[in-house]
Motif scaffolding. Sequence first.
Motif, PDB file in Angstrom:
ATOM      1  N   ASN A   5       9.469   7.100   4.113  1.00 65.65           N
ATOM      2  CA  ASN A   5      10.116   7.844   5.204  1.00 65.65           C
ATOM      3  C   ASN A   5       9.234   7.884   6.447  1.00 65.65           C
ATOM      4  OD1 ASN A   5      12.428   8.449   3.701  1.00 65.65           O
ATOM      5  ND2 ASN A   5      11.533  10.316   2.855  1.00 65.65           N
ATOM      6  N   LYS A   6       7.957   8.163   6.255  1.00 68.21           N
ATOM      7  CA  LYS A   6       7.024   8.252   7.385  1.00 68.21           C
ATOM      8  C   LYS A   6       6.908   6.933   8.135  1.00 68.21           C
ATOM      9  CE  LYS A   6       4.086  11.824   5.298  1.00 68.21           C
ATOM     10  NZ  LYS A   6       2.750  12.097   4.691  1.00 68.21           N
ATOM     11  N   ASN A   7       7.071   5.820   7.391  1.00 64.99           N
ATOM     12  CA  ASN A   7       6.899   4.500   8.000  1.00 64.99           C
ATOM     13  C   ASN A   7       8.227   3.832   8.362  1.00 64.99           C
ATOM     14  OD1 ASN A   7       3.840   3.545   7.831  1.00 64.99           O
ATOM     15  ND2 ASN A   7       4.264   4.824   6.031  1.00 64.99           N
ATOM     16  N   GLY A   8       9.315   4.565   8.212  1.00 69.93           N
ATOM     17  CA  GLY A   8      10.611   4.085   8.678  1.00 69.93           C
ATOM     18  C   GLY A   8      11.287   3.044   7.802  1.00 69.93           C
ATOM     19  N   PHE A   9      10.936   2.997   6.520  1.00 73.59           N
ATOM     20  CA  PHE A   9      11.578   2.046   5.622  1.00 73.59           C
ATOM     21  C   PHE A   9      12.764   2.696   4.918  1.00 73.59           C
ATOM     22  CE2 PHE A   9       7.288   0.161   5.862  1.00 73.59           C
ATOM     23  CZ  PHE A   9       7.645  -1.144   6.203  1.00 73.59           C
ATOM     24  N   GLU A  10      13.859   1.962   4.831  1.00 67.67           N
ATOM     25  CA  GLU A  10      15.058   2.473   4.183  1.00 67.67           C
ATOM     26  C   GLU A  10      15.033   2.182   2.689  1.00 67.67           C
ATOM     27  OE1 GLU A  10      18.401   0.762   6.126  1.00 67.67           O
ATOM     28  OE2 GLU A  10      18.100   1.888   7.987  1.00 67.67           O
ATOM     29  N   TYR A  11      15.720   3.025   1.938  1.00 67.30           N
ATOM     30  CA  TYR A  11      15.847   2.821   0.493  1.00 67.30           C
ATOM     31  C   TYR A  11      17.085   3.553   0.013  1.00 67.30           C
ATOM     32  CZ  TYR A  11      13.792   7.508   0.436  1.00 67.30           C
ATOM     33  OH  TYR A  11      13.551   8.834   0.661  1.00 67.30           O
ATOM     34  N   ILE A  12      17.503   3.222  -1.192  1.00 71.53           N
ATOM     35  CA  ILE A  12      18.624   3.903  -1.833  1.00 71.53           C
ATOM     36  C   ILE A  12      18.121   4.515  -3.125  1.00 71.53           C
ATOM     37  CG2 ILE A  12      20.886   3.622  -2.908  1.00 71.53           C
ATOM     38  CD1 ILE A  12      21.290   1.149  -1.097  1.00 71.53           C
ATOM     39  N   HIS A  44       0.846  -1.205   0.000  1.00 72.86           N
ATOM     40  CA  HIS A  44       0.000   0.000   0.000  1.00 72.86           C
ATOM     41  C   HIS A  44       0.876   1.247   0.000  1.00 72.86           C
ATOM     42  CE1 HIS A  44      -3.583  -2.319   2.006  1.00 72.86           C
ATOM     43  NE2 HIS A  44      -3.453  -2.597   0.715  1.00 72.86           N
ATOM     44  N   ILE A  45       1.956   1.197   0.765  1.00 72.15           N
ATOM     45  CA  ILE A  45       2.888   2.322   0.800  1.00 72.15           C
ATOM     46  C   ILE A  45       3.469   2.574  -0.591  1.00 72.15           C
ATOM     47  CG2 ILE A  45       5.145   3.081   1.693  1.00 72.15           C
ATOM     48  CD1 ILE A  45       4.440   1.601   4.301  1.00 72.15           C
ATOM     49  N   LEU A  46       3.647   1.512  -1.365  1.00 70.51           N
ATOM     50  CA  LEU A  46       4.192   1.649  -2.721  1.00 70.51           C
ATOM     51  C   LEU A  46       3.144   2.086  -3.736  1.00 70.51           C
ATOM     52  CD1 LEU A  46       6.701  -1.329  -3.065  1.00 70.51           C
ATOM     53  CD2 LEU A  46       6.998   0.917  -2.000  1.00 70.51           C
ATOM     54  N   GLY A  47       1.885   2.239  -3.288  1.00 72.45           N
ATOM     55  CA  GLY A  47       0.867   2.815  -4.157  1.00 72.45           C
ATOM     56  C   GLY A  47      -0.190   1.869  -4.668  1.00 72.45           C
ATOM     57  N   PHE A  48      -0.128   0.609  -4.272  1.00 72.23           N
ATOM     58  CA  PHE A  48      -1.143  -0.356  -4.709  1.00 72.23           C
ATOM     59  C   PHE A  48      -2.324  -0.371  -3.741  1.00 72.23           C
ATOM     60  CE2 PHE A  48       2.765  -2.118  -6.603  1.00 72.23           C
ATOM     61  CZ  PHE A  48       2.341  -2.278  -7.921  1.00 72.23           C
ATOM     62  N   ASP A  49      -3.483  -0.734  -4.261  1.00 73.89           N
ATOM     63  CA  ASP A  49      -4.698  -0.881  -3.457  1.00 73.89           C
ATOM     64  C   ASP A  49      -5.090  -2.347  -3.408  1.00 73.89           C
ATOM     65  OD1 ASP A  49      -5.104   1.981  -3.192  1.00 73.89           O
ATOM     66  OD2 ASP A  49      -5.779   1.949  -5.282  1.00 73.89           O
ATOM     67  N   THR A  50      -5.544  -2.813  -2.248  1.00 74.80           N
ATOM     68  CA  THR A  50      -6.069  -4.169  -2.159  1.00 74.80           C
ATOM     69  C   THR A  50      -7.453  -4.208  -2.791  1.00 74.80           C
ATOM     70  OG1 THR A  50      -4.827  -4.712  -0.145  1.00 74.80           O
ATOM     71  CG2 THR A  50      -6.801  -6.022  -0.605  1.00 74.80           C
ATOM     72  N   VAL A  51      -7.618  -5.107  -3.760  1.00 68.64           N
ATOM     73  CA  VAL A  51      -8.920  -5.240  -4.427  1.00 68.64           C
ATOM     74  C   VAL A  51      -9.589  -6.573  -4.099  1.00 68.64           C
ATOM     75  CG1 VAL A  51      -8.423  -3.617  -6.285  1.00 68.64           C
ATOM     76  CG2 VAL A  51      -7.780  -6.035  -6.548  1.00 68.64           C
ATOM     77  N   LEU A  52      -8.868  -7.462  -3.400  1.00 69.13           N
ATOM     78  CA  LEU A  52      -9.475  -8.698  -2.907  1.00 69.13           C
ATOM     79  C   LEU A  52      -8.583  -9.261  -1.809  1.00 69.13           C
ATOM     80  CD1 LEU A  52     -11.653 -10.893  -3.061  1.00 69.13           C
ATOM     81  CD2 LEU A  52     -10.249 -12.067  -4.773  1.00 69.13           C
ATOM     82  N   ASN A  53      -9.173  -9.481  -0.627  1.00 74.22           N
ATOM     83  CA  ASN A  53      -8.451 -10.073   0.496  1.00 74.22           C
ATOM     84  C   ASN A  53      -9.164 -11.357   0.885  1.00 74.22           C
ATOM     85  OD1 ASN A  53      -7.120 -10.763   2.848  1.00 74.22           O
ATOM     86  ND2 ASN A  53      -7.126  -8.694   3.699  1.00 74.22           N
TER      87      ASN A  53
END
Length: 286
Positions: free
Chosen positions: A251-258, A185-194
Motif C-alpha cells: 500500500n505504501k509503495n502504490g502496488f495493487e493486489y487482490i 524486498h517489499i514482499l519480505g526477502f533480503d538481498t544476500v548477493l548482488n
Amino acid sequence: MNIFHNDNTIHIDHVAIRVMDLEKSINFYNLVLGFEVINRIGDIVEMGVNKSVLLILKQAKTPKQKRAAGLYHIAYLVPNRKDLANWLYFHIQNKTRFDGASNHGVSEAIYLRDIDGNGIEVYTDTPKDTWSWDNNQVQMITEALDIDDLFTQVTTPTNALPNNTIIGHIHLSVLNIEESQKFYHILGFDTVLNMGNAAFLSSQKYHHHLGMNVWGMASASPHIETQADLDYLVIQYPNEEAITNVLNNLNKNGFEYIKENDVVQLIDINGIKIYLIYRKWNSFLL
C-alpha cells in the motif's frame, strides 16, 4: 522440511508452469524426475513425489518463442549428496540431456530443461556452517562440479528424486535487477548477493529462495501470459501478521493486489503472477 523451508520462513511453496502438450510433459517429468500425477482436473495437473505437490502444469496457448520476463529455472532441493548422485548417475547412464553441472560453494547443482524449454535445477546444499558471509552477503562461486567425486556417493541409481524433495528456490528472468529487488524486498526477502546482472534474495539467511537475472534480456518484453513459461508462483509466509506487514508495504509503495479470504494475488513489476499465502491452499482454485 529443513530450517530454511518451514513454517517460520518465507519461501517458495508452489510453482505452476505452462506447457504445450500436457501428456508429453507429464511423461517427461515422470521419467526424468520421477514425479507422479497427484491430482488432475481438466488442463490443470499437480505432480510430485510422496503426495507432495512439487509442480503444477497448465496448458499454454503458444510455444516459448519470444524473449520475455518469466522463469529461468525451478530448483528442486534434495536432502544430501547421495540423493543427487543416485539420480544423476542413473540419467547419465541413460543419456538424459543436461545443460550443466556446477559447484556453487553453497550447493552442488545440475541443470536441464523440459521439452518446452522451462529450466530445471536439481541440487543439494553443502553444510551451512561452511557457507562464507561477508557483511551480510553470501559468497557463491560457479565452478565445474567434480562429478567423479560426487559419484563416490552412488548407492542405488534411480530416475526419481527422493520423497523428501522440496522446492528450494526459483530463479526468474527479469527486466531490471534493481527494480525487481526493490519489489521483492517489499514482499519480505533480503538481498544476500548482488552481482549487478544477477541477484539472490532469501529469508533467514538462506543462500537464496529467489534468484533473478537479466542475462540476455536487453530486448525482452514483460511476461507473456500465453506462451509456455512460468504461470505463477506461490510464496508461503509464517502467519497472517507477516502477510499483513507485506500488504502495508505494498500500500505504501502504490502496488495493487487482490485479497480473497487468506490468499493475496498480485503481479510483480515484470508481469509475473504471484500468490501470497500463510495456510494450505488448493491450486485448482487459482
